[in-house]
Design a protein around this motif. Structure first.
Motif, mmCIF file in Angstrom:
data_model
loop_
_atom_site.group_PDB
_atom_site.id
_atom_site.type_symbol
_atom_site.label_atom_id
_atom_site.label_comp_id
_atom_site.label_asym_id
_atom_site.label_seq_id
_atom_site.Cartn_x
_atom_site.Cartn_y
_atom_site.Cartn_z
ATOM 1 N N THR A 98 12.807 -20.962 16.098
ATOM 2 C CA THR A 98 12.249 -20.148 15.013
ATOM 3 C C THR A 98 10.929 -20.727 14.512
ATOM 4 O OG1 THR A 98 13.668 -21.396 13.469
ATOM 5 C CG2 THR A 98 14.482 -19.258 14.258
ATOM 6 N N LYS A 99 10.840 -22.050 14.458
ATOM 7 C CA LYS A 99 9.607 -22.703 14.000
ATOM 8 C C LYS A 99 8.486 -22.503 15.004
ATOM 9 C CE LYS A 99 7.831 -27.171 12.405
ATOM 10 N NZ LYS A 99 8.193 -28.608 12.143
ATOM 11 N N VAL A 100 8.810 -22.610 16.301
ATOM 12 C CA VAL A 100 7.800 -22.410 17.340
ATOM 13 C C VAL A 100 7.283 -20.976 17.295
ATOM 14 C CG1 VAL A 100 7.352 -22.480 19.833
ATOM 15 C CG2 VAL A 100 8.861 -24.180 18.796
ATOM 16 N N LEU A 101 8.181 -20.018 17.082
ATOM 17 C CA LEU A 101 7.784 -18.614 17.028
ATOM 18 C C LEU A 101 6.880 -18.331 15.832
ATOM 19 C CD1 LEU A 101 11.155 -16.859 17.976
ATOM 20 C CD2 LEU A 101 9.112 -17.069 19.400
ATOM 21 N N GLU A 102 7.118 -19.031 14.725
ATOM 22 C CA GLU A 102 6.331 -18.795 13.516
ATOM 23 C C GLU A 102 4.973 -19.488 13.545
ATOM 24 O OE1 GLU A 102 8.900 -20.233 10.518
ATOM 25 O OE2 GLU A 102 10.287 -18.511 10.613
ATOM 26 N N ALA A 103 4.814 -20.481 14.415
ATOM 27 C CA ALA A 103 3.560 -21.231 14.466
ATOM 28 C C ALA A 103 2.421 -20.328 14.948
ATOM 29 C CB ALA A 103 3.704 -22.429 15.390
ATOM 30 N N PRO A 104 1.302 -20.275 14.217
ATOM 31 C CA PRO A 104 0.206 -19.357 14.580
ATOM 32 C C PRO A 104 -0.423 -19.664 15.934
ATOM 33 C CG PRO A 104 -0.478 -20.879 12.841
ATOM 34 C CD PRO A 104 0.999 -21.052 12.992
ATOM 35 N N GLY A 105 -0.348 -20.914 16.402
ATOM 36 C CA GLY A 105 -0.995 -21.265 17.650
ATOM 37 C C GLY A 105 -0.139 -21.106 18.884
ATOM 38 N N THR A 106 1.086 -20.613 18.742
ATOM 39 C CA THR A 106 1.980 -20.483 19.893
ATOM 40 C C THR A 106 1.500 -19.371 20.821
ATOM 41 O OG1 THR A 106 3.869 -21.236 18.590
ATOM 42 C CG2 THR A 106 4.345 -20.072 20.638
ATOM 43 N N ASP A 107 1.449 -19.670 22.098
ATOM 44 C CA ASP A 107 1.010 -18.709 23.102
ATOM 45 C C ASP A 107 1.914 -17.466 23.080
ATOM 46 O OD1 ASP A 107 -0.555 -18.158 25.733
ATOM 47 O OD2 ASP A 107 1.555 -17.899 26.292
ATOM 48 N N PRO A 108 1.334 -16.261 23.118
ATOM 49 C CA PRO A 108 2.144 -15.035 23.075
ATOM 50 C C PRO A 108 3.164 -14.938 24.203
ATOM 51 C CG PRO A 108 -0.149 -14.536 22.635
ATOM 52 C CD PRO A 108 -0.108 -15.972 23.049
ATOM 53 N N HIS A 109 2.784 -15.411 25.398
ATOM 54 C CA HIS A 109 3.728 -15.364 26.524
ATOM 55 C C HIS A 109 4.922 -16.275 26.253
ATOM 56 C CE1 HIS A 109 5.234 -14.989 30.589
ATOM 57 N NE2 HIS A 109 5.236 -16.304 30.708
ATOM 58 N N LEU A 110 4.660 -17.467 25.712
ATOM 59 C CA LEU A 110 5.752 -18.376 25.370
ATOM 60 C C LEU A 110 6.642 -17.752 24.301
ATOM 61 C CD1 LEU A 110 7.214 -21.091 25.484
ATOM 62 C CD2 LEU A 110 5.525 -21.990 23.869
ATOM 63 N N LYS A 111 6.039 -17.082 23.323
ATOM 64 C CA LYS A 111 6.836 -16.426 22.286
ATOM 65 C C LYS A 111 7.786 -15.398 22.897
ATOM 66 C CE LYS A 111 3.877 -16.752 18.175
ATOM 67 N NZ LYS A 111 3.182 -15.973 17.120
ATOM 68 N N ALA A 112 7.286 -14.625 23.839
ATOM 69 C CA ALA A 112 8.115 -13.601 24.473
ATOM 70 C C ALA A 112 9.283 -14.227 25.223
ATOM 71 C CB ALA A 112 7.265 -12.744 25.411
ATOM 72 N N ARG A 113 9.019 -15.329 25.935
ATOM 73 C CA ARG A 113 10.089 -15.982 26.687
ATOM 74 C C ARG A 113 11.136 -16.600 25.751
ATOM 75 N NH1 ARG A 113 9.631 -16.941 31.599
ATOM 76 N NH2 ARG A 113 11.626 -15.913 31.531
ATOM 77 N N LEU A 114 10.674 -17.180 24.650
ATOM 78 C CA LEU A 114 11.600 -17.792 23.703
ATOM 79 C C LEU A 114 12.438 -16.736 22.989
ATOM 80 C CD1 LEU A 114 9.421 -20.667 22.187
ATOM 81 C CD2 LEU A 114 11.298 -20.852 23.835
ATOM 82 N N ARG A 115 11.856 -15.580 22.699
ATOM 83 C CA ARG A 115 12.643 -14.496 22.097
ATOM 84 C C ARG A 115 13.723 -14.035 23.064
ATOM 85 N NH1 ARG A 115 7.395 -12.542 20.208
ATOM 86 N NH2 ARG A 115 7.188 -13.017 17.972
ATOM 87 N N LEU A 116 13.373 -13.958 24.335
ATOM 88 C CA LEU A 116 14.377 -13.590 25.338
ATOM 89 C C LEU A 116 15.491 -14.635 25.377
ATOM 90 C CD1 LEU A 116 14.997 -11.621 27.817
ATOM 91 C CD2 LEU A 116 14.185 -13.533 29.200
ATOM 92 N N LEU B 76 16.250 -17.394 33.617
ATOM 93 C CA LEU B 76 16.252 -18.045 32.312
ATOM 94 C C LEU B 76 17.552 -17.747 31.571
ATOM 95 C CD1 LEU B 76 14.894 -19.614 30.023
ATOM 96 C CD2 LEU B 76 13.751 -17.491 29.341
ATOM 97 N N ALA B 77 17.922 -16.480 31.492
ATOM 98 C CA ALA B 77 19.139 -16.100 30.768
ATOM 99 C C ALA B 77 20.380 -16.655 31.443
ATOM 100 C CB ALA B 77 19.227 -14.576 30.668
ATOM 101 N N SER B 78 20.461 -16.510 32.764
ATOM 102 C CA SER B 78 21.684 -16.906 33.458
ATOM 103 C C SER B 78 21.868 -18.419 33.472
ATOM 104 C CB SER B 78 21.691 -16.355 34.888
ATOM 105 O OG SER B 78 20.644 -16.912 35.666
ATOM 106 N N THR B 79 20.773 -19.182 33.447
ATOM 107 C CA THR B 79 20.908 -20.638 33.379
ATOM 108 C C THR B 79 21.495 -21.062 32.036
ATOM 109 O OG1 THR B 79 19.094 -20.998 34.935
ATOM 110 C CG2 THR B 79 19.676 -22.843 33.507
ATOM 111 N N ILE B 80 21.121 -20.382 30.981
ATOM 112 C CA ILE B 80 21.734 -20.653 29.680
ATOM 113 C C ILE B 80 23.240 -20.426 29.765
ATOM 114 C CG2 ILE B 80 21.882 -19.851 27.283
ATOM 115 C CD1 ILE B 80 18.862 -19.282 27.437
ATOM 116 N N PHE B 81 23.663 -19.332 30.411
ATOM 117 C CA PHE B 81 25.095 -19.067 30.578
ATOM 118 C C PHE B 81 25.753 -20.186 31.384
ATOM 119 C CE2 PHE B 81 23.684 -14.327 30.852
ATOM 120 C CZ PHE B 81 23.356 -14.337 29.503
ATOM 121 N N HIS B 82 25.100 -20.595 32.465
ATOM 122 C CA HIS B 82 25.641 -21.625 33.357
ATOM 123 C C HIS B 82 25.857 -22.947 32.615
ATOM 124 C CE1 HIS B 82 25.947 -23.494 37.488
ATOM 125 N NE2 HIS B 82 25.706 -24.573 36.757
#
Length: 336
Positions: free
Chosen positions: A22-40, A151-157
């Motif tokens: 949540t902190k990384v997502l709120e940081a103004p300098g976070t890359d938009p692509h990284l934000k999208a991956r972290l939301r996923l 990414l999603a399935s590794t979290i499950f694993h």
């Protein structure tokens, strides 16, 4: 003691550098692509607990930006004329087929020592791993290069490892987690309105794995026949050369235009390089059958898996083999 100090330091570095997603997502300098991956990743994490009944804890709710392409490097080793791993045993994880290092240089150094002693060695980078619930495992920057499914399935694993883990039985642990990964991914995709099956690439991966496992069986036969070093080495190299020919025929006959594994096959092949294959799916079909017999209900399935986990190794393997046999029989005689 030096190795354990290295592992402790590497793990502590991850703990110290974790940041809440949540902190990384709120940081103004976070890359938009990284934000999208972290939301996923956040969505997959919630799905894991709510739909797959996996542990609801702080794992995969934080992020660590690494300064390297992999989080650890695993060193695999076998004797020169054996396809069985030189086992590595640890207090909590039990015995496994590799030793992991947070530093590639340290991994390469250990591999060089083993090679100097006559072993076949292989060093492979790993983008993610589980601490089995001892720490709140973070999402790592090394995981960000994966596609959405991986990414999603590794979290499950990895969460499945936190739920159920048996010391000294890698085939059981990895096959169980791989089933949760595969079935979890199927359900995850359906929940997002996507087709359930990935199709062609998955089939190709499975088929290539069988080619490698066939090579390992052939090498085991060569080594079992015995003989002097020159005879064993000649047999080893003949089987590896024949494998490359079978691969080319398989690729051109079944997957024309695809070259997914050309680089792997062209690189030097030894016994240790074959070790990672088959660990993750040895009992996969047995767990598929157990899930069906549990009414495709996760809590009932996990309870059945726990019952298997409490059995002695010989009995557990027999139970899993019975599930394989039963599943094959049902496949041959489908219910009306």
């Amino acid at each position: 003691m030096g190795y354990y100090a290295h592992v402790a330091h590497g793990q502590s570095e991850l703990v110290l550098h974790r940041q809440p997603i949540t902190k990384v997502l709120e940081a103004p300098g976070t890359d938009p692509h990284l934000k999208a991956r972290l939301r996923l990743a956040q969505q997959a994490r919630r799905f894991a607990s709510r739909a797959l009944y996996l542990p609801d804890n702080r794992s995969y709710t934080s992020y660590v930006a690494l300064d390297r392409p992999y989080v650890v490097w695993n060193v695999f080793a076998t004797p020169p004329y054996s396809v069985d791993a030189v086992r590595q045993c640890f207090p909590f994880a039990g015995c496994v087929a590799y030793r992991g290092y947070f530093s590639q240089a340290k991994a390469d150094h250990h591999a060089s020592e083993l090679k100097a002693g006559g072993d076949d060695v292989y060093v492979g980078g790993v983008a993610a791993y589980s601490t089995l619930g001892w720490f709140a495992d973070p999402i790592l920057s090394s995981m960000m290069r994966w596609d959405d499914d991986e990414l999603a399935s590794t979290i499950f694993h990895e969460l499945a490892h936190q739920l159920i883990y048996v010391k000294d039985d890698s085939s059981f642990n990895e096959s169980f987690a791989s089933f949760v990964q595969a079935e979890g991914l199927r359900q995850w995709r359906l929940s997002r309105g996507l087709p359930a099956s990935q199709g062609r690439s998955e089939a190709m991966d499975d088929s290539f794995t069988q080619l490698v496992l066939d090579l390992r069986k052939r090498l085991r036969v060569v080594y079992a026949q015995g003989g002097d070093t020159a005879h064993l080495e000649a047999g080893k190299q003949q089987e590896i050369a024949a494998f490359r020919q079978r691969y080319a025929q398989w690729r051109d006959g079944q997957w024309p235009g695809r070259h997914d594994y050309d680089a792997w096959v062209a690189a030097p092949i030894n016994n240790a390089r074959l070790l990672p294959f088959g660990i993750y799916d040895h009992w996969l079909a047995a767990f598929e059958q157990l899930y069906r017999r549990s009414g495709a209900r996760w809590p009932a399935f996990y309870q059945a898996v726990r019952e298997l986990a409490h059995q002695p190794r010989v009995q557990r393997d027999a139970s899993l083999q019975a599930l394989l046999t039963g599943g094959a029989a049902e496949a041959g005689n489908p219910m009306p």
